[in-house]
Scaffold this motif. Structure first.
Motif, mmCIF file in Angstrom:
data_model
loop_
_atom_site.group_PDB
_atom_site.id
_atom_site.type_symbol
_atom_site.label_atom_id
_atom_site.label_comp_id
_atom_site.label_asym_id
_atom_site.label_seq_id
_atom_site.Cartn_x
_atom_site.Cartn_y
_atom_site.Cartn_z
ATOM 1 N N TRP A 63 -2.579 -7.432 -8.109
ATOM 2 C CA TRP A 63 -2.050 -7.507 -6.739
ATOM 3 C C TRP A 63 -3.003 -6.793 -5.764
ATOM 4 C CZ3 TRP A 63 0.859 -10.281 -3.802
ATOM 5 C CH2 TRP A 63 1.386 -9.779 -2.614
ATOM 6 N N PHE A 96 -5.915 -8.923 -4.744
ATOM 7 C CA PHE A 96 -5.577 -9.854 -3.654
ATOM 8 C C PHE A 96 -5.432 -9.117 -2.320
ATOM 9 C CE2 PHE A 96 -1.747 -10.932 -1.165
ATOM 10 C CZ PHE A 96 -2.237 -12.040 -0.485
ATOM 11 N N LEU A 97 -4.794 -7.960 -2.379
ATOM 12 C CA LEU A 97 -4.403 -7.270 -1.161
ATOM 13 C C LEU A 97 -5.576 -6.581 -0.460
ATOM 14 C CD1 LEU A 97 -1.768 -6.742 0.349
ATOM 15 C CD2 LEU A 97 -1.446 -4.684 -1.038
ATOM 16 N N PHE A 98 -6.420 -5.913 -1.229
ATOM 17 C CA PHE A 98 -7.414 -5.028 -0.622
ATOM 18 C C PHE A 98 -8.868 -5.466 -0.763
ATOM 19 C CE2 PHE A 98 -3.984 -2.021 -2.074
ATOM 20 C CZ PHE A 98 -3.430 -1.835 -0.826
#
Ligand SMILES: [Zn+2]
Lengths: 1003, 91
Positions: free
Chosen positions: B39, B42-44
């Motif tokens: 995750w 994807f996020l950072f």
């Protein structure tokens, strides 16, 4: 005693038009066409300023925008006073008042001059080294440094002048109207291209316009006459627009350029009234041609900065253009042929030349022979080793250069002079080219950087491209412009060029001296007082990159960006480090090329045009009823409505009490409103909010919390289901545009399969919120046909209805915790409905309240304000709002982030209520919260986010975020303030009516 | 200031647009199946390339449409512009 330094019949000066002006409180006279510099020189005034660090006397050095020394304060003691104006650029006008800057009490007697004597203890990096250590001493030094630092004074009042911005689109922009710019402009315009030609000077033709020696001819005409005819011809061309006094400040990517057109600075003050002073041109050009010319290099030798020392080309310009001699007894010092042109101009006017010192051992040009014929002594293979005279040069000494140019040999010869012209060759003015991202290459032959790789559709021509001879300039300009513009019609055939110049040059970056370097002051950057010694010191201390040396020594960091000396700095660095030129990089020239006034930058965007102001439809009523306003993003929101002598605190206390005891009315029109339609609207809301939406019945409202994908609270608001596939979402006032943007982003990029349409309707509706125990009676009077009973119209529901013939929506929702109705009606009816509510509420003490009371009332209820109680590091769990996070939904924006290892930590900052030990004590918002003040360093647990005195609870209340705060209920904490520590207890953030009974309270 | 050729409106000044970061990072369809590291990826994690980069842009003060561009971050030259959902026309 007045000396005859002015000659008749010069190119630019109108001797029939005399102008008086004041410099340093003394009245002088000049003529129309003079710059302040030429007029001062004609009056034998060389000393015009003091240098920045050593406060050394400095004189006019150049005749253009590259001037490092003659920067003056214009318009003393008025709202128009302006620092850092170059005397070489400002044209004189009747009533001009100017003074020297950076000196006290006067330029002739300057106390800061002591720094010159102290200079052995003021080396490069002195400020960094001395004043930063020990740290605690900085405060003691600062006062004295601030007092003696700084160039000029800024005005204390608002600028009374008018400025504007203008967009220009053209096929070809040509920067610089010297000979190559003129040729290019003619070629471009004659081929049907829309062409703009700009030049920073007041006249066209650059330096060629006064190139009137018999040794310089084009097609058998004196070069200046030939060029005059060309100028005359192009001024009639239809496709060509010419702007003089227009300086290109910035050359950005995609051929976007900013230029300043100076419209009134040369006019007498009386003729400037109501005229635009400067115009910022925003130019987008298909093609750009840089014809920015070259800047003459000074020479670096001991005491090369005395008043009376000028660039040799500047001396020539003062003679030919303004009819001014810089001295009565001149010496020229050169390493190339340029100075001989100056010498010829002097000879033609009968100005005395005492001697010419030439670094070169052999000189072979028609020009030099002609000079020698006039019985002028030329010292070949010599260099100046020192100069004399404090406020004006009065002599110098010279010595012979060794074969390798590294040493001086033989006997020192002393010569007298009152003016010295120096020439170290030429540096192409590549500033704009490099600003645009262009890369340079170094040409060994004559030690210059020239354009190599163009980053956009542009071309450099003439001397800024390294073409210095008349022959190269004309031939190469025509060839390259033809190719660049892809044109056929060429007026020019072959040129017959006659020139007396020879290209030979003996380049020595730092001239040798009979003294050791440590005892010399050989200035490389005149404005910032950086010497060759400083640069060598920086290298010795380990600095290598030119950018580091530049910052450490402040070379090139003045308002002139080191236009004169940067090349020498590079040269000295590579010589000392034994590397190739350019290997350590070249310094970056940044916009603006020459300083811009703030007025030019902001244009008309001042005062009420500074930013867009949004007003609600009810704004005029607030004004008429004495509201004070606060800015919330671009909106003007009613803040509070003081009565008689009330201060803000008193008004807010009264408003807050009335809203809970009787009735309050708030203009909520600024809340963002987004109309959402489509068959997938419910599914869409499910995905963007943390809570569930599919089961919300038509006619019902629900509060929603929106997160970022990182799990942090982004926005909140109430959304109402108007119909099966139709919702209206409200957002925070400040967040409206961003929320719409974010929702569009998800719809268009992640979920294009959803059938949903978004439309901003914020400005379409006025929103009037009536709250309090009497609210129902009031809205019933305004809308008598609507059944307001709790059964038919419960909390969190909405009705379509009409006021008179006008459709409106009424939502029963509450941000205060009181029974509350929001009437949404077409904007233009907002004010009349507001007035109807006021009339209907008269008997119930209806009290208009502003944003401050709204904030207080919601704080009593523990309702958050996104952006005040949250700061993009708060999850809903941190806010104790677990109840709004659906456990059942598979996914929504930010859901996955709510159980990342970091977001599930117990010791995150969490929202809590805070009650002060002394109920009268109101905390300061932003104050730190700690548990143990004895611990060192004190651990900061959090801070106060909202704080008020609650008139309804008769005590101080506050919200704050505290590490692990959720588990601290009842625990004592401390708010350390400047002079006391305030004891607080952690409490439930809901201070009032936790059960929600007031939402349907009956009175 | 760039000129950006909005695929819906045509060439406009950069000031009409809003940059939206690296393109072609799809939001995971089943976020709950992902580990923290996946995750976070994807996020950072963004490439932040010096050179040719695929970017999302929004014609914020125009048609409000999102689209992609291919830009060389070293000289800001835009190599291509294409609509959402389309394959990049250059490599
Ligand atoms: Zn568009």
């Amino acid at each position: 005693m007045s000396k005859n330094l002015r000659f008749k019949s010069s190119k630019l000066v109108d001797e029939t038009y005399r102008i008086s002006f004041k410099f340093n409180n003394k009245t002088y006279y000049g003529y129309k066409g003079d710059t302040l510099a030429s007029a001062l020189l004609a009056n034998d005034v060389h000393l015009v300023g003091r240098s920045f660090k050593y406060h050394r006397p400095r004189g006019i050095m150049t005749a253009g925008s590259e001037e490092p020394n003659a920067i003056i304060q214009l318009h003393d003691n008025t709202s128009r006073t302006e620092p850092n104006v170059r005397a070489t650029e400002i044209e004189i006008y009747e009533g001009l008042v100017a003074s020297s800057q950076n000196c006290w009490p006067s330029v002739n007697f300057d106390i800061g001059g002591i720094n010159n004597i102290l200079s052995p203890i003021l080396p490069a990096g002195f400020y960094y080294k001395t004043f930063m250590w020990p740290k605690s001493f900085w405060e003691k030094y600062e006062y004295f440094i601030r007092k003696s630092a700084g160039l000029g004074k800024s005005p204390k009042e608002a600028d009374p002048d008018i400025y504007e911005h203008k967009y220009i689109h053209c096929d070809v922009l040509i920067i610089g109207a010297g000979i190559s710019g003129i040729i290019a402009a003619k070629m471009s315009a004659k081929n049907g291209l829309k062409t703009l030609l700009v030049d920073e000077k007041s006249f066209l033709g650059g330096s060629t316009i006064y190139d009137n020696s018999k040794f310089s001819k084009i097609n058998n005409q004196i070069t200046s006459s030939w060029l005059e005819k060309e100028i005359n011809e192009i001024s009639k061309l239809e496709n060509l627009e010419i702007k003089t006094r227009t300086s290109v400040a910035a050359f950005h990517g995609y051929n976007f350029l900013l230029a300043r057109e100076n419209l009134t600075d040369h006019l007498p003050i009386t003729q400037r009234e109501n005229k635009i002073r400067h115009r910022l041109l925003k130019i987008r050009a298909q093609k750009v041609i840089c014809a920015t010319g070259a800047i003459e290099r000074p020479l670096i030798f001991d005491n090369n900065d005395r008043p009376g020392i000028l660039l040799s080309s500047a001396m020539k310009k003062y003679i030919d253009l303004y009819g001014v001699a810089c001295g009565e007894n001149n010496i020229l010092f050169t390493n190339n042929d340029t100075a001989y042109e100056t010498a010829m101009s002097m000879v033609q006017r009968g100005i005395k030349i005492n001697a010419i010192i030439d670094n070169r051992e052999e000189i072979d040009s028609k020009l030099s022979y002609e000079v020698e014929k006039n019985n002028i002594k030329i010292f070949k293979g010599y260099t100046v080793v020192d100069t004399y005279g404090y406020k004006r040069i009065n002599g110098l000494s010279i010595m012979e250069l060794s074969k390798d140019g590294q040493k001086v040999i033989g006997k020192k010869i002393k010569l007298s002079c009152d003016s010295l012209g120096v020439s170290g060759g030429w540096t192409p003015a590549v500033h704009l080219f490099t600003q645009s991202g262009g890369k340079l290459k170094f040409r060994e032959d004559d030690q210059v950087f020239i354009p190599n790789k163009y980053p956009s559709d542009q071309l450099s021509i003439g001397s800024c491209n390294g073409d210095f001879s008349l022959e190269e300039i004309t031939t190469n300009t025509i060839l390259s412009v033809k190719k660049f513009l892809n044109i056929n019609i060429i007026d020019y055939k072959t040129f017959e060029i006659i020139t007396g110049m020879n290209k030979s040059k003996r380049n020595i970056w730092l001239l040798p001296s009979d003294k050791i370097l440590g005892k010399t002051k050989s200035f490389v950057d005149y404005q910032n007082d950086a010497t060759a010694k400083d640069i060598k010191l920086a290298l010795r201390e380990g600095f290598r990159s030119i950018e580091h040396v530049k910052r450490y020594t402040t070379t090139g960091m003045g308002t002139d960006q080191g236009k004169l000396g940067n090349m020498h700095a590079l040269g000295i660095i590579s010589e000392t480090a034994g590397t190739k030129m350019g290997e350590h990089g070249t310094t970056t020239f940044r916009p603006p090329y020459t300083p811009l006034t703030f007025g030019t930058i902001v244009g008309r965007n001042v005062g009420k045009f500074f930013d867009i102001v949004r007003r609600t439809p009810i704004h005029d009523w607030h004004v008429a009823n004495n509201a004070k306003f606060e800015n919330v993003s671009q909106w003007k929101r009613a803040w509070y409505y003081p009565k008689a002598n009330e201060n803000m605190y008193q008004a807010v206390q009264r408003e807050s009490k009335a809203a809970r005891d009787c009735a309050g009315i708030l203009d909520a029109s600024t809340l963002g409103k987004i109309d959402i339609q489509g068959t997938d609207a419910s599914e869409f809301l499910n995905r963007v909010y943390t809570n569930a939406w599919s089961k919300l019945a038509i006619g019902k409202c629900r509060y929603g919390l929106m997160l970022n994908e990182d799990g942090m609270v982004y926005d909140d608001g109430v959304t109402t289901r108007l119909d099966e596939n139709h919702y209206i979402m409200t957002t925070t006032t400040g967040g409206a545009a961003n929320v719409l943007g974010k929702l569009e982003d998800y719809l268009q990029t992640e979920w294009p399969e959803l059938d949903v349409y978004l439309s901003s309707v914020t400005d379409h509706y006025a929103t009037i919120c009536v709250c309090g125990p009497h609210s129902k009676k009031i809205v019933s009077k305004v809308i008598p046909d609507l059944d307001f009973s709790d059964e038919k119209f419960p909390h969190m529901s909405f009705k379509n209805t009409k006021i008179g013939q006008i459709k409106c929506r009424v939502m029963r929702i509450s941000f205060t915790g009181e029974q509350s109705y929001e009437i949404n009606i077409q904007s233009n009816y907002g004010k009349s409905v507001w007035e109807k509510c006021m009339e209907a509420g008269k008997d119930f003490n209806i009290t208009p309240y502003g944003t401050e009371t709204m904030h207080l009332l919601r704080a009593e209820k523990g309702f958050i304000i996104v952006g005040q109680d949250t700061d993009a590091t708060m999850t809903p769990i941190d806010l104790q709002m677990d109840w709004i996070v659906s456990k059942k939904k598979y996914d929504f924006i930010g859901k996955r982030s709510l159980y990342r290892s970091d977001t599930i930590k117990d010791d995150r900052k969490q929202l809590v209520g805070l009650l002060t030990e002394n109920p009268k004590e109101v905390l300061e918002e932003g104050a730190q919260i700690v548990a143990d003040i004895k611990k060192s360093p004190i651990e900061m647990l959090g801070h106060v986010t909202s704080s008020y005195y609650s008139p309804n609870l008769n005590k101080s209340i506050a919200l704050g975020v505290v590490k692990g705060g959720k588990k601290m209920l009842g625990q004592k904490l401390i708010i350390p303030m400047e002079n006391k520590n305030i004891n607080v207890t952690v409490a439930d953030p809901v201070f009032l009516d936790k059960e929600g009974e007031r939402l349907s309270a009956k009175l | 200031m760039f000129l950006i050729n909005c695929p819906f409106c045509g060439e406009r000044e950069q000031s009409e647009f809003k940059a939206g970061g690296e393109a072609h990072i799809e939001r995971p369809k089943q976020p709950t199946e992902l580990s923290d590291d996946e995750w976070a990826e994807f996020l950072f994690m963004r490439k932040n390339i010096k050179g040719v980069q695929f970017e999302r842009w929004n014609h914020a003060h125009g048609c409000r449409k999102w689209f992609n561009i291919v830009r060389d971050t070293s000289d800001d030259q835009i190599k291509a512009v294409y609509k959402m959902g389309e394959k990049p026309p250059v490599k």
